[in-house]
Design an enzyme around this catalytic site. Structure first.
Site: not given
Length: 237
Positions: A61-62
């Site tokens: 995930d970012r």
């Protein structure tokens, strides 16, 4: 808008077939039509840094930092992706969550795909430390937090975030699965704008020579700062 990353990506493993970085929190792995607030992506940055094409064999995930593995040719990429799909890669994460977790636990909670069908999703967790600190986030004068080690045995999208929210111990900084009150307090009072989830280790068999490989990524500065503030330090991996 997230701050621009103006340094070389930290390489924590490299041979002629694979390379791994300690991905900074806030950096996207690759271009996405839903993220138009940045022009920085790990794939392009590492490609430019190494001067050759790279192939991400998995995703983070970012807002998750930590071990991100790339293949250096298409054949190795296919072999590593197969290992991930077959569950032959051991993944270890660390997270700070709301409340006091049990000493250990196993979460068996299916997660829905975008088409609405359910997938098996399994996560083991172990509590490393509890802390109660004088943060009046809600109606109580103190707040409780736990540092946990997470070992997913499946790899579903947002699995750890959804699983910890499911057992009512959401990861701090997680949106939209986390606690809005906690996230607001950490952003406004503690100046934190990330998610306290770190991909600490990957262990697997090398796709070419079959030798055991273990790649570890040190926690990053913001995660370390929060551990100190929450009296959850030290964490050494």
């Amino acid at each position: 808008m997230p701050a621009l990353i103006d340094f070389l990506l930290p390489i924590i493993y490299q041979d002629e077939f694979l390379v791994a970085i300690n991905k900074p929190h806030g950096l996207l792995v690759h271009r996405s039509f839903i993220a138009n607030d940045t022009d920085q992506f790990a794939v392009q940055m590492l490609r430019d840094q190494l001067g050759r094409k790279v192939y991400p064999v998995h995703r983070l995930d970012r807002k998750t930092g930590g071990v991100l593995l790339f293949a250096l040719n298409e054949e190795v990429n296919s072999l590593m992706q197969q290992q991930f799909q077959e569950g032959n890669v051991q993944k270890t994460y660390h997270a700070v969550v709301r409340g006091f977790t049990e000493s250990e636990g196993f979460i068996d909670y299916p997660l829905k795909k975008e088409d609405g069908t359910s997938q098996e999703a399994l996560t083991n967790y172990r509590t490393l430390k509890h802390a109660e600190v004088p943060f009046a986030v809600g109606k109580h004068p103190t707040s409780r937090y736990s540092l946990v080690e997470l070992k997913p045995t499946t790899g579903r999208m947002h699995q750890l975030r959804k699983h910890m929210a499911h057992i009512l111990h959401p990861i701090i900084g997680d949106r939209p699965h986390g606690c809005n009150k906690q996230n607001k307090y950490f952003k406004e009072q503690l100046n934190m704008d990330t998610m306290l989830l770190h991909a600490s280790q990957l262990a697997f068999r090398h796709p070419v020579n079959n030798a055991p490989v273990m790649i570890a990524a040190p926690i990053q500065s913001e995660f370390s700062r929060m551990l100190d503030l929450l009296d959850l330090a030290p964490l050494s991996i």
